[in-house]
Motif scaffolding. Sequence first.
Motif, PDB file in Angstrom:
ATOM      1  N   ILE A  82      19.279  -0.106  -8.806  1.00 37.71           N
ATOM      2  CA  ILE A  82      17.996   0.223  -8.184  1.00 37.71           C
ATOM      3  C   ILE A  82      17.057   0.728  -9.275  1.00 37.71           C
ATOM      4  CG2 ILE A  82      16.855   1.652  -6.451  1.00 37.71           C
ATOM      5  CD1 ILE A  82      19.590   1.808  -5.006  1.00 37.71           C
ATOM      6  N   ASN A  83      16.095  -0.088  -9.642  1.00 42.36           N
ATOM      7  CA  ASN A  83      15.178   0.246 -10.731  1.00 42.36           C
ATOM      8  C   ASN A  83      14.155   1.285 -10.326  1.00 42.36           C
ATOM      9  OD1 ASN A  83      16.443  -2.293 -11.131  1.00 42.36           O
ATOM     10  ND2 ASN A  83      14.972  -2.819 -12.717  1.00 42.36           N
ATOM     11  N   SER A  84      13.634   1.166  -9.106  1.00 45.68           N
ATOM     12  CA  SER A  84      12.569   2.059  -8.637  1.00 45.68           C
ATOM     13  C   SER A  84      12.532   2.004  -7.120  1.00 45.68           C
ATOM     14  CB  SER A  84      11.217   1.638  -9.217  1.00 45.68           C
ATOM     15  OG  SER A  84      10.982   0.261  -9.010  1.00 45.68           O
ATOM     16  N   THR A  85      12.062   3.078  -6.502  1.00 46.95           N
ATOM     17  CA  THR A  85      12.119   3.176  -5.038  1.00 46.95           C
ATOM     18  C   THR A  85      10.762   3.265  -4.360  1.00 46.95           C
ATOM     19  OG1 THR A  85      12.355   5.589  -5.183  1.00 46.95           O
ATOM     20  CG2 THR A  85      14.388   4.276  -5.093  1.00 46.95           C
ATOM     21  N   ASP A  86       9.681   3.487  -5.109  1.00 48.85           N
ATOM     22  CA  ASP A  86       8.350   3.587  -4.513  1.00 48.85           C
ATOM     23  C   ASP A  86       7.665   2.228  -4.595  1.00 48.85           C
ATOM     24  OD1 ASP A  86       5.778   4.197  -3.658  1.00 48.85           O
ATOM     25  OD2 ASP A  86       5.714   6.122  -4.693  1.00 48.85           O
ATOM     26  N   CYS A  87       7.377   1.633  -3.437  1.00 45.06           N
ATOM     27  CA  CYS A  87       6.805   0.283  -3.402  1.00 45.06           C
ATOM     28  C   CYS A  87       5.294   0.271  -3.624  1.00 45.06           C
ATOM     29  CB  CYS A  87       7.106  -0.374  -2.057  1.00 45.06           C
ATOM     30  SG  CYS A  87       8.846  -0.325  -1.559  1.00 45.06           S
ATOM     31  N   SER A  88       4.671   1.430  -3.649  1.00 45.41           N
ATOM     32  CA  SER A  88       3.215   1.529  -3.716  1.00 45.41           C
ATOM     33  C   SER A  88       2.655   0.899  -4.981  1.00 45.41           C
ATOM     34  CB  SER A  88       2.784   2.995  -3.644  1.00 45.41           C
ATOM     35  OG  SER A  88       1.398   3.118  -3.927  1.00 45.41           O
ATOM     36  N   ASN A 147       0.847  -1.185   0.000  1.00 50.24           N
ATOM     37  CA  ASN A 147       0.000   0.000   0.000  1.00 50.24           C
ATOM     38  C   ASN A 147       0.890   1.246   0.000  1.00 50.24           C
ATOM     39  OD1 ASN A 147      -2.625  -0.973  -0.143  1.00 50.24           O
ATOM     40  ND2 ASN A 147      -2.801  -1.251   2.065  1.00 50.24           N
ATOM     41  N   PRO A 148       0.348   2.406  -0.368  1.00 49.59           N
ATOM     42  CA  PRO A 148       1.168   3.627  -0.404  1.00 49.59           C
ATOM     43  C   PRO A 148       1.812   3.942   0.939  1.00 49.59           C
ATOM     44  CG  PRO A 148      -0.909   3.976  -1.547  1.00 49.59           C
ATOM     45  CD  PRO A 148      -1.023   2.633  -0.875  1.00 49.59           C
ATOM     46  N   GLY A 149       3.066   4.412   0.873  1.00 50.70           N
ATOM     47  CA  GLY A 149       3.776   4.838   2.079  1.00 50.70           C
ATOM     48  C   GLY A 149       5.083   4.121   2.328  1.00 50.70           C
ATOM     49  N   CYS A 150       5.331   3.040   1.611  1.00 52.31           N
ATOM     50  CA  CYS A 150       6.566   2.261   1.767  1.00 52.31           C
ATOM     51  C   CYS A 150       7.506   2.590   0.618  1.00 52.31           C
ATOM     52  CB  CYS A 150       6.240   0.771   1.789  1.00 52.31           C
ATOM     53  SG  CYS A 150       7.670  -0.333   1.640  1.00 52.31           S
ATOM     54  N   THR A 151       8.762   2.902   0.939  1.00 54.99           N
ATOM     55  CA  THR A 151       9.759   3.195  -0.094  1.00 54.99           C
ATOM     56  C   THR A 151      11.082   2.511   0.234  1.00 54.99           C
ATOM     57  OG1 THR A 151      10.478   5.230   1.021  1.00 54.99           O
ATOM     58  CG2 THR A 151       8.730   5.446  -0.641  1.00 54.99           C
ATOM     59  N   HIS A 152      11.916   2.386  -0.782  1.00 48.84           N
ATOM     60  CA  HIS A 152      13.258   1.847  -0.596  1.00 48.84           C
ATOM     61  C   HIS A 152      14.147   2.953  -0.044  1.00 48.84           C
ATOM     62  CE1 HIS A 152      17.382   0.716  -1.976  1.00 48.84           C
ATOM     63  NE2 HIS A 152      16.997  -0.457  -1.493  1.00 48.84           N
ATOM     64  N   SER A 153      14.798   2.682   1.062  1.00 45.08           N
ATOM     65  CA  SER A 153      15.565   3.695   1.765  1.00 45.08           C
ATOM     66  C   SER A 153      16.912   3.953   1.105  1.00 45.08           C
ATOM     67  CB  SER A 153      15.786   3.257   3.216  1.00 45.08           C
ATOM     68  OG  SER A 153      16.653   4.147   3.877  1.00 45.08           O
ATOM     69  N   SER A 154      17.318   5.218   1.109  1.00 45.91           N
ATOM     70  CA  SER A 154      18.654   5.567   0.626  1.00 45.91           C
ATOM     71  C   SER A 154      19.730   5.052   1.580  1.00 45.91           C
ATOM     72  CB  SER A 154      18.780   7.087   0.476  1.00 45.91           C
ATOM     73  OG  SER A 154      18.544   7.738   1.722  1.00 45.91           O
ATOM     74  N   ASN A 155      19.332   4.634   2.777  1.00 44.96           N
ATOM     75  CA  ASN A 155      20.273   4.093   3.764  1.00 44.96           C
ATOM     76  C   ASN A 155      20.354   2.569   3.715  1.00 44.96           C
ATOM     77  OD1 ASN A 155      20.838   6.682   4.838  1.00 44.96           O
ATOM     78  ND2 ASN A 155      18.964   6.593   6.057  1.00 44.96           N
ATOM     79  N   ALA A 156      19.721   1.949   2.730  1.00 47.65           N
ATOM     80  CA  ALA A 156      19.730   0.495   2.640  1.00 47.65           C
ATOM     81  C   ALA A 156      21.159  -0.034   2.502  1.00 47.65           C
ATOM     82  CB  ALA A 156      18.884   0.040   1.464  1.00 47.65           C
ATOM     83  N   VAL A 157      21.445  -1.097   3.235  1.00 47.81           N
ATOM     84  CA  VAL A 157      22.748  -1.751   3.160  1.00 47.81           C
ATOM     85  C   VAL A 157      22.587  -2.972   2.266  1.00 47.81           C
ATOM     86  CG1 VAL A 157      24.589  -2.882   4.450  1.00 47.81           C
ATOM     87  CG2 VAL A 157      23.368  -0.941   5.458  1.00 47.81           C
ATOM     88  N   ASN A 182       2.119   0.014 -10.653  1.00 45.48           N
ATOM     89  CA  ASN A 182       2.430  -1.085  -9.749  1.00 45.48           C
ATOM     90  C   ASN A 182       3.782  -1.734 -10.078  1.00 45.48           C
ATOM     91  OD1 ASN A 182       2.142  -2.982  -7.673  1.00 45.48           O
ATOM     92  ND2 ASN A 182       0.960  -4.393  -8.944  1.00 45.48           N
ATOM     93  N   GLN A 183       4.757  -0.913 -10.419  1.00 44.21           N
ATOM     94  CA  GLN A 183       6.092  -1.439 -10.672  1.00 44.21           C
ATOM     95  C   GLN A 183       6.723  -1.998  -9.406  1.00 44.21           C
ATOM     96  OE1 GLN A 183       8.915   1.463 -12.071  1.00 44.21           O
ATOM     97  NE2 GLN A 183      10.437  -0.052 -12.647  1.00 44.21           N
ATOM     98  N   GLY A 184       6.406  -1.395  -8.255  1.00 43.66           N
ATOM     99  CA  GLY A 184       7.043  -1.801  -7.019  1.00 43.66           C
ATOM    100  C   GLY A 184       8.409  -1.164  -6.864  1.00 43.66           C
ATOM    101  N   CYS A 185       9.042  -1.417  -5.736  1.00 47.27           N
ATOM    102  CA  CYS A 185      10.410  -0.926  -5.511  1.00 47.27           C
ATOM    103  C   CYS A 185      11.361  -2.080  -5.837  1.00 47.27           C
ATOM    104  CB  CYS A 185      10.593  -0.407  -4.092  1.00 47.27           C
ATOM    105  SG  CYS A 185       9.863  -1.403  -2.778  1.00 47.27           S
ATOM    106  N   ILE A 186      11.972  -1.994  -7.001  1.00 49.08           N
ATOM    107  CA  ILE A 186      12.645  -3.125  -7.627  1.00 49.08           C
ATOM    108  C   ILE A 186      14.169  -2.951  -7.599  1.00 49.08           C
ATOM    109  CG2 ILE A 186      12.868  -4.489  -9.731  1.00 49.08           C
ATOM    110  CD1 ILE A 186      10.102  -4.608  -8.394  1.00 49.08           C
TER     111      ILE A 186
END
Length: 358
Positions: A173-179, A157-167, A185-189
């Motif tokens: 990184i194809n996309s950062t918005d998981c919504s 659901n909207p509100g989840c993103t891939h963090s720039s602090n991800a280890v 609906n590409q997702g955070c890929i």
Amino acid sequence: MFTAFWVAYASFLLPSAVRAAAQYNMVKEYAGESFFDDWTFYNNADNLTHGNVNFLGNKDAFHDNLAFTNDAGNAVMKVDNTTQLKFGQNRNSVRLSTKDQFTVGSVWVADILHVPYGCSVWSAFWSSAPTWPVGGEIDTFEAVNQDPMGHMGLHTNPGCTHSSNAVQSSTLINSTDCSIDANSNQGCIITNPSPASYGEAFANAGGGVYVTEFAIDGISIWFFNRTTLPSSLQGNVSTIDTATLGIPVANWPADDCAVNEFFQPQEIVFDITLCGDYAGAASVFYQTCTGVCYNDYVLGDPSFYNTAYFEVSYLRVYGEPGELTVIQPSSGVRSVGLGRFATPALVLGSLLALVWAL
């Protein structure tokens, strides 16, 4: 003073209350002749991703040898590669999901020797909550057509993103918005940078092992080929420590995607569809294939699908010691209450209520 003290004390306790453990014990194994015992076959046309397949029920899938255990003791799930179709018909395939659901605080390890590939093929090893999109989706492996590499991702659901602090080890990184509402609906890929993460290269390398950690402090996915597999994953291991696995290929920390907010217990899924919303989209299909997805492949020579199969040595699920990990269908559980899935605010409120009661 009294209230401030207990607020500070409760806040101090919260990190240890919600932090995921690195040590996990095996709670479920799918392997050998019993691999298919605890799965539900979709048994319907692909009305979910609009692929040109009929997903067979378990009896028909076993009868038609689209699901079976081979002589090596590995589970095989495949697309029909013998039937010549007429226009308007769809090709038979399989989509199966675990009857059990697995909670936050679990890890699943899949040893896969072969993944489906080829023009028109869309294959995935993934998980979702039964109430998708509420409860989220985790794509451990997904690829289409003749992609050079597989990828990993989340859909929420909207509100989840891939963090720039991800280890993580992947810089692709194809996309950062998981919504599901963003970018169709590409997702955070995240693309798996290994050239042997899909297709013929994956098969020639003897496949590999995927590890998915579904933890309260984030979701992480590792991929190992046969030469990089750590000793802690070799053999019939009953416990694993994710701290021994090194940096994951993909990581979605909870600071930008609160796991307890966007995810619920997951069913694990294997599926193979053809064409459909992704593999058949012109912008995707023509990147690696020519012709017309349905006309030239689904209706074409059935031998196009000789490589459209999963071969899986095992799937193992691990959970934190002393915690509920497996939710069986007979329990009827579809949501969670105050406990290890509670939000920090809710836990803090409950602690304060206890303090004032005292």
